[in-house]
Motif scaffolding. Structure first.
Motif, PDB file in Angstrom:
ATOM      1  N   ARG A  54       0.826  -1.207   0.000  1.00  0.00           N
ATOM      2  CA  ARG A  54       0.000   0.000   0.000  1.00  0.00           C
ATOM      3  C   ARG A  54       0.859   1.256   0.000  1.00  0.00           C
ATOM      4  NH1 ARG A  54      -4.293   2.026   4.609  1.00  0.00           N
ATOM      5  NH2 ARG A  54      -2.391   2.072   5.834  1.00  0.00           N
ATOM      6  N   ASP A  55       1.967   1.253   0.750  1.00  0.00           N
ATOM      7  CA  ASP A  55       2.842   2.424   0.807  1.00  0.00           C
ATOM      8  C   ASP A  55       3.422   2.781  -0.558  1.00  0.00           C
ATOM      9  OD1 ASP A  55       2.438   2.851   3.494  1.00  0.00           O
ATOM     10  OD2 ASP A  55       4.339   1.963   4.127  1.00  0.00           O
ATOM     11  N   VAL A  56       3.728   1.780  -1.373  1.00  0.00           N
ATOM     12  CA  VAL A  56       4.258   2.044  -2.716  1.00  0.00           C
ATOM     13  C   VAL A  56       3.217   2.785  -3.543  1.00  0.00           C
ATOM     14  CG1 VAL A  56       5.025   0.952  -4.868  1.00  0.00           C
ATOM     15  CG2 VAL A  56       5.917   0.148  -2.684  1.00  0.00           C
ATOM     16  N   LEU A  57       1.962   2.367  -3.442  1.00  0.00           N
ATOM     17  CA  LEU A  57       0.891   3.043  -4.182  1.00  0.00           C
ATOM     18  C   LEU A  57       0.664   4.458  -3.665  1.00  0.00           C
ATOM     19  CD1 LEU A  57      -1.633   0.077  -4.487  1.00  0.00           C
ATOM     20  CD2 LEU A  57      -0.139   0.986  -6.282  1.00  0.00           C
ATOM     21  N   ILE A  58       0.675   4.620  -2.344  1.00  0.00           N
ATOM     22  CA  ILE A  58       0.466   5.949  -1.756  1.00  0.00           C
ATOM     23  C   ILE A  58       1.576   6.899  -2.190  1.00  0.00           C
ATOM     24  CG2 ILE A  58       0.439   7.255   0.412  1.00  0.00           C
ATOM     25  CD1 ILE A  58      -0.956   4.755   1.680  1.00  0.00           C
ATOM     26  N   GLU A  59       2.818   6.455  -2.078  1.00  0.00           N
ATOM     27  CA  GLU A  59       3.949   7.302  -2.478  1.00  0.00           C
ATOM     28  C   GLU A  59       3.931   7.590  -3.973  1.00  0.00           C
ATOM     29  OE1 GLU A  59       7.429   5.286  -1.025  1.00  0.00           O
ATOM     30  OE2 GLU A  59       6.663   5.319   1.035  1.00  0.00           O
ATOM     31  N   GLY A  60       3.499   6.607  -4.771  1.00  0.00           N
ATOM     32  CA  GLY A  60       3.450   6.773  -6.212  1.00  0.00           C
ATOM     33  C   GLY A  60       2.428   7.782  -6.695  1.00  0.00           C
ATOM     34  N   LEU A  61       1.501   8.174  -5.832  1.00  0.00           N
ATOM     35  CA  LEU A  61       0.542   9.222  -6.208  1.00  0.00           C
ATOM     36  C   LEU A  61       1.243  10.571  -6.392  1.00  0.00           C
ATOM     37  CD1 LEU A  61      -2.408   8.407  -3.780  1.00  0.00           C
ATOM     38  CD2 LEU A  61      -2.341   7.999  -6.262  1.00  0.00           C
ATOM     39  N   ARG A  62       2.376  10.756  -5.671  1.00  0.00           N
ATOM     40  CA  ARG A  62       3.087  12.043  -5.693  1.00  0.00           C
ATOM     41  C   ARG A  62       4.395  12.029  -6.466  1.00  0.00           C
ATOM     42  NH1 ARG A  62       1.919  10.859  -0.600  1.00  0.00           N
ATOM     43  NH2 ARG A  62       4.099  10.572  -0.046  1.00  0.00           N
ATOM     44  N   ALA A  63       5.092  10.885  -6.428  1.00  0.00           N
ATOM     45  CA  ALA A  63       6.429  10.809  -7.014  1.00  0.00           C
ATOM     46  C   ALA A  63       6.722   9.357  -7.367  1.00  0.00           C
ATOM     47  CB  ALA A  63       7.458  11.322  -5.999  1.00  0.00           C
ATOM     48  N   PRO A  64       7.729   9.110  -8.214  1.00  0.00           N
ATOM     49  CA  PRO A  64       8.071   7.727  -8.551  1.00  0.00           C
ATOM     50  C   PRO A  64       8.325   6.893  -7.289  1.00  0.00           C
ATOM     51  CG  PRO A  64       9.227   9.222 -10.002  1.00  0.00           C
ATOM     52  CD  PRO A  64       8.563  10.071  -8.945  1.00  0.00           C
ATOM     53  N   SER A  65       7.791   5.675  -7.285  1.00  0.00           N
ATOM     54  CA  SER A  65       7.876   4.801  -6.121  1.00  0.00           C
ATOM     55  C   SER A  65       7.987   3.358  -6.590  1.00  0.00           C
ATOM     56  CB  SER A  65       6.626   4.990  -5.270  1.00  0.00           C
ATOM     57  OG  SER A  65       6.618   4.132  -4.163  1.00  0.00           O
ATOM     58  N   GLY A  66       8.602   2.529  -5.752  1.00  0.00           N
ATOM     59  CA  GLY A  66       8.681   1.105  -6.037  1.00  0.00           C
ATOM     60  C   GLY A  66      10.035   0.693  -6.563  1.00  0.00           C
ATOM     61  N   LEU A  67      10.368  -0.539  -6.267  1.00  0.00           N
ATOM     62  CA  LEU A  67      11.613  -1.145  -6.725  1.00  0.00           C
ATOM     63  C   LEU A  67      11.322  -2.546  -7.214  1.00  0.00           C
ATOM     64  CD1 LEU A  67      13.981  -0.192  -3.757  1.00  0.00           C
ATOM     65  CD2 LEU A  67      14.010   0.781  -6.042  1.00  0.00           C
ATOM     66  N   GLY A  68      12.109  -3.024  -8.134  1.00  0.00           N
ATOM     67  CA  GLY A  68      11.958  -4.407  -8.556  1.00  0.00           C
ATOM     68  C   GLY A  68      10.760  -4.637  -9.441  1.00  0.00           C
ATOM     69  N   ASP A  69       9.801  -5.413  -8.946  1.00  0.00           N
ATOM     70  CA  ASP A  69       8.677  -5.867  -9.756  1.00  0.00           C
ATOM     71  C   ASP A  69       7.612  -4.823 -10.018  1.00  0.00           C
ATOM     72  OD1 ASP A  69       9.958  -8.274  -9.667  1.00  0.00           O
ATOM     73  OD2 ASP A  69       8.580  -9.200  -8.243  1.00  0.00           O
ATOM     74  N   ILE A  70       7.598  -3.757  -9.238  1.00  0.00           N
ATOM     75  CA  ILE A  70       6.545  -2.754  -9.400  1.00  0.00           C
ATOM     76  C   ILE A  70       7.111  -1.347  -9.341  1.00  0.00           C
ATOM     77  CG2 ILE A  70       5.969  -2.823  -6.942  1.00  0.00           C
ATOM     78  CD1 ILE A  70       3.056  -2.145  -7.867  1.00  0.00           C
ATOM     79  N   ALA A  71       6.569  -0.502 -10.196  1.00  0.00           N
ATOM     80  CA  ALA A  71       6.888   0.927 -10.169  1.00  0.00           C
ATOM     81  C   ALA A  71       5.577   1.684 -10.346  1.00  0.00           C
ATOM     82  CB  ALA A  71       7.866   1.289 -11.278  1.00  0.00           C
ATOM     83  N   VAL A  72       5.437   2.762  -9.598  1.00  0.00           N
ATOM     84  CA  VAL A  72       4.227   3.588  -9.650  1.00  0.00           C
ATOM     85  C   VAL A  72       4.673   5.037  -9.731  1.00  0.00           C
ATOM     86  CG1 VAL A  72       2.085   4.208  -8.467  1.00  0.00           C
ATOM     87  CG2 VAL A  72       3.038   1.921  -8.172  1.00  0.00           C
ATOM     88  N   LEU A  73       4.082   5.810 -10.644  1.00  0.00           N
ATOM     89  CA  LEU A  73       4.424   7.213 -10.744  1.00  0.00           C
ATOM     90  C   LEU A  73       3.308   8.005 -11.408  1.00  0.00           C
ATOM     91  CD1 LEU A  73       6.725   7.876 -13.751  1.00  0.00           C
ATOM     92  CD2 LEU A  73       6.136   5.555 -13.129  1.00  0.00           C
TER      93      LEU A  73
END
Length: 140
Positions: A54-73
């Motif tokens: 969930r934190d990766v998705l929350i952070e990805g709402l504002r800035a690039p987030s995630g490592l490895g298998d998932i990236a959200v931006l």
């Protein structure tokens, strides 16, 4: 009883694909507050499910987030969209969905279990008849 939060939203694959649009089902449960389930009911491989922090998705709402298998931006070309990349040994999928759909979904999860409090212990009510202090604990 747990409150399971779900949301269905559309997505668009960013690569050339014979099915460029589809539906994504988001779900979250306070029983697993760190996880969000992304379920794609119809893909060329059949149904596909990913479990994402969930934190990766929350952070990805504002800035690039995630490592490895998932990236959200956030989509820099169109701030109304969010870009998610999922990678596995079987391939990679880049897709976009409405930023607002993910933001509203995550806000509902945060209202139930605030970010940062996911691992806080649940303390039973002291007047609960099932709760008692065992005074013999630790005695030899």
């Amino acid at each position: 009883m747990s409150t399971v939060i779900t949301r269905r939203t559309g997505f668009e694959l960013l690569a050339k694909h014979r099915h460029p649009h589809g539906q994504l089902e988001l779900s979250w449960s306070p029983n697993s507050p760190l996880e969000v389930v992304l379920h794609f009911p119809k893909t060329s491989y059949g149904p596909v499910t990913w479990v994402v922090a969930r934190d990766v998705l929350i952070e990805g709402l504002r800035a690039p987030s995630g490592l490895g298998d998932i990236a959200v931006l956030p989509d820099v070309a169109d701030r109304e969209n969010l870009i998610i990349t999922l990678s596995s040994p079987n391939g990679r999928a880049d897709f976009k969905l409405r930023h607002r759909a993910m933001s509203e979904f995550l806000a509902k999860t945060i209202a139930v279990v605030p970010q940062g409090s996911e691992l806080m212990p649940v303390i039973p009510e002291l007047d609960d008849p099932w709760w008692h202090i065992d005074e013999t604990w630790g005695a030899r």
